[in-house]
Design a protein around this motif. Structure first.
Motif, PDB file in Angstrom:
ATOM      1  N   LYS A  28      89.804  81.888  21.468  1.00 11.32           N
ATOM      2  CA  LYS A  28      88.595  82.673  21.151  1.00 11.32           C
ATOM      3  C   LYS A  28      88.809  83.521  19.897  1.00 11.32           C
ATOM      4  CE  LYS A  28      87.296  82.984  26.051  1.00 11.32           C
ATOM      5  NZ  LYS A  28      87.201  83.877  27.235  1.00 11.32           N
ATOM      6  N   ALA A  29      90.001  84.068  19.753  1.00  8.18           N
ATOM      7  CA  ALA A  29      90.312  84.867  18.574  1.00  8.18           C
ATOM      8  C   ALA A  29      90.391  83.992  17.327  1.00  8.18           C
ATOM      9  CB  ALA A  29      91.632  85.610  18.783  1.00  8.18           C
TER      10      ALA A  29
ATOM     11  N   LEU B 243     102.502  94.178  16.691  1.00  9.53           N
ATOM     12  CA  LEU B 243     102.096  94.230  18.087  1.00  9.53           C
ATOM     13  C   LEU B 243     100.584  94.389  18.171  1.00  9.53           C
ATOM     14  CD1 LEU B 243     104.826  96.635  19.531  1.00  9.53           C
ATOM     15  CD2 LEU B 243     104.722  94.152  19.820  1.00  9.53           C
ATOM     16  N   THR B 244      99.955  93.578  19.007  1.00  9.72           N
ATOM     17  CA  THR B 244      98.513  93.709  19.201  1.00  9.72           C
ATOM     18  C   THR B 244      98.244  94.926  20.093  1.00  9.72           C
ATOM     19  OG1 THR B 244      98.500  92.320  21.194  1.00  9.72           O
ATOM     20  CG2 THR B 244      98.259  91.198  19.072  1.00  9.72           C
TER      21      THR B 244
ATOM     22  N   LEU C 182     102.481  85.092  19.712  1.00  8.76           N
ATOM     23  CA  LEU C 182     102.851  84.996  21.120  1.00  8.76           C
ATOM     24  C   LEU C 182     101.958  85.965  21.900  1.00  8.76           C
ATOM     25  CD1 LEU C 182     104.983  83.431  22.782  1.00  8.76           C
ATOM     26  CD2 LEU C 182     106.411  85.478  22.684  1.00  8.76           C
ATOM     27  N   PRO C 183     100.838  85.460  22.443  1.00  9.29           N
ATOM     28  CA  PRO C 183      99.821  86.342  23.038  1.00  9.29           C
ATOM     29  C   PRO C 183      99.946  86.525  24.548  1.00  9.29           C
ATOM     30  CG  PRO C 183      98.939  84.133  22.852  1.00  9.29           C
ATOM     31  CD  PRO C 183     100.375  84.055  22.393  1.00  9.29           C
ATOM     32  N   SER C 184     101.109  86.272  25.120  1.00 10.11           N
ATOM     33  CA  SER C 184     101.299  86.137  26.565  1.00 10.11           C
ATOM     34  C   SER C 184     100.912  87.384  27.362  1.00 10.11           C
ATOM     35  CB  SER C 184     102.757  85.808  26.868  1.00 10.11           C
ATOM     36  OG  SER C 184     103.218  84.747  26.078  1.00 10.11           O
TER      37      SER C 184
ATOM     38  N   ALA D 270      90.733  88.766  23.704  1.00 11.97           N
ATOM     39  CA  ALA D 270      90.438  88.040  22.467  1.00 11.97           C
ATOM     40  C   ALA D 270      90.197  88.973  21.288  1.00 11.97           C
ATOM     41  CB  ALA D 270      89.235  87.130  22.688  1.00 11.97           C
ATOM     42  N   ASN D 271      89.523  90.089  21.519  1.00 12.74           N
ATOM     43  CA  ASN D 271      89.249  91.029  20.433  1.00 12.74           C
ATOM     44  C   ASN D 271      90.526  91.665  19.891  1.00 12.74           C
ATOM     45  OD1 ASN D 271      86.456  90.615  20.471  1.00 12.74           O
ATOM     46  ND2 ASN D 271      86.139  92.175  22.049  1.00 12.74           N
TER      47      ASN D 271
END
Length: 379
Positions: A231-232, A327-328, A286-288, A333-334
């Motif tokens: 989605k991102a 780091l997110t 790495l969005p885990s 998704a946003n």
């Protein structure tokens, strides 16, 4: 020199490592211990009948004399839990019948303790419980604390901790969890970080880097949060390349197709081929929902990729935001889109160099091998 028994996890084998192209990486530390003569012989308990062929492969490639012995089923192997329970008992008895003296037993992951319980090898060897991640803690990120798998793994972990002479974990958060959840003594638990062969995992300067695509390496499974990543990506100006496989492959592929998302799933690569694949990219993600100390992140950093990661406790022990990676703010998704869309605002050269230097200082094969030498001498 001691004889070392390596016990594989229930859901893995030398054959499965080979099929997933991680065999060289996973066996490496044990081969190094043999070659440096810190251990006399290496015994391996595994669960696939096909593993017996690795006796010759390992000896011919790494060891000039017969110092490796693989204990695997001769005729049958399957994923049935009853079969694995029976083989767990028989494999230990097979060693006992051969009168082979095991000085140290080490689990590749925490569930490797089961053969030691069922086979009663505790009376004959010191036990090192190695855990690249804590299964119950890992599952709590996406399952209820009362789910069957969480309860079972907590039980296995409790037994492992009570039997172990030494427990090896890869992060501070894992150590903290074991101390607080199971009241384990802190001096029994040692942090030994995952290693990277920095001579192999270094950027190939002859390969042109792509800055229009982002790379993900790992399992295609629920806990990896790939739907939110897609989605991102859809909202961004980047394409996504995935190296890996897993149970959510079809779902991810169909979602990308239906939503016209620029996705390439490249499949699995041999670990020795990965450095050149990493070298094709500038950016890694790495969005885990849950990670321990992910080896793919360490490999990407060793190559010098700018890494975007979820703000998980284990990862925050590796990534310092805007210093050696990004780091997110979260895992939706946003949050992922915000970090992806701003990636070119960061200094690529500064982040890339800092990532490589961090790995050299903290995760080199030489450094981690020295830690294993000390542990073997202690137990």
């Amino acid at each position: 020199m001691p004889n070392l028994l390596l016990i594989m996890s229930w859901n893995s084998s030398l054959t499965s490592w080979y099929k997933l192209n991680i065999f060289e990486r996973e066996i490496r530390i044990y081969i190094e211990l043999l070659q440096s003569k810190k251990i006399k012989c290496l015994y391996i308990i595994s669960y696939s009948k096909y593993d017996l062929v690795f006796n010759h492969k390992l000896i011919n490639k790494y060891i000039s004399e017969n110092r490796i012995k693989i204990i695997a089923p001769d005729k049958y192997s399957n994923d049935n839990i009853i079969f694995k329970l029976l083989w767990s008992i028989f494999s230990i008895k097979k060693i006992n019948l051969a009168q082979d003296k095991i000085d140290i037993s080490i689990t590749h992951q925490i569930d490797g303790i089961i053969p030691l319980i069922l086979g009663n090898l505790r009376l004959r060897s010191s036990i090192i419980v190695r855990s690249g991640y804590i299964p119950s803690l890992h599952r709590l990120a996406y399952k209820s604390r009362y789910s069957f798998s969480v309860i079972i793994f907590k039980f296995i972990e409790l037994i492992a901790i009570s039997l172990a002479n030494k427990i090896l974990v890869t992060s501070e958060i894992d150590k903290y969890y074991l101390i607080n959840r199971f009241r384990s003594k802190s001096n029994k638990i040692k942090i030994v970080k995952n290693f990277v062969d920095t001579d192999i995992f270094r950027r190939n300067l002859g390969i042109i880097q792509r800055d229009d695509r982002i790379l993900y390496v790992g399992r295609i499974s629920k806990e990896k949060n790939l739907l939110n990543l897609l989605k991102a990506i859809k909202k961004s100006s980047y394409g996504l390349d995935i190296i890996g496989s897993g149970p959510k492959y079809k779902e991810i592929k169909e979602y990308a197709y239906k939503n016209k998302i620029d996705l390439n799933i490249l499949g699995n690569f041999n670990n020795m081929e990965l450095p050149n694949k990493y070298s094709e990219y500038k950016y890694f993600i790495l969005p885990s929902y849950s990670e321990g100390s992910p080896k793919v992140l360490l490999e990407a950093m060793s190559i010098g990729l700018v890494c975007i990661c979820s703000p998980l406790n284990g990862i925050k022990e590796i990534i310092e935001n805007n210093k050696n990676g990004i780091l997110t703010n979260g895992t939706d998704a946003n949050d992922l889109y915000e970090s992806i869309s701003n990636i070119k605002k960061s200094s690529y050269i500064s982040l890339s160099n800092a990532a490589r230097n961090y790995i050299l200082d903290n995760h080199s094969l030489t450094k981690i091998l020295c830690e294993y030498h000390k542990i073997i001498n202690e137990v």
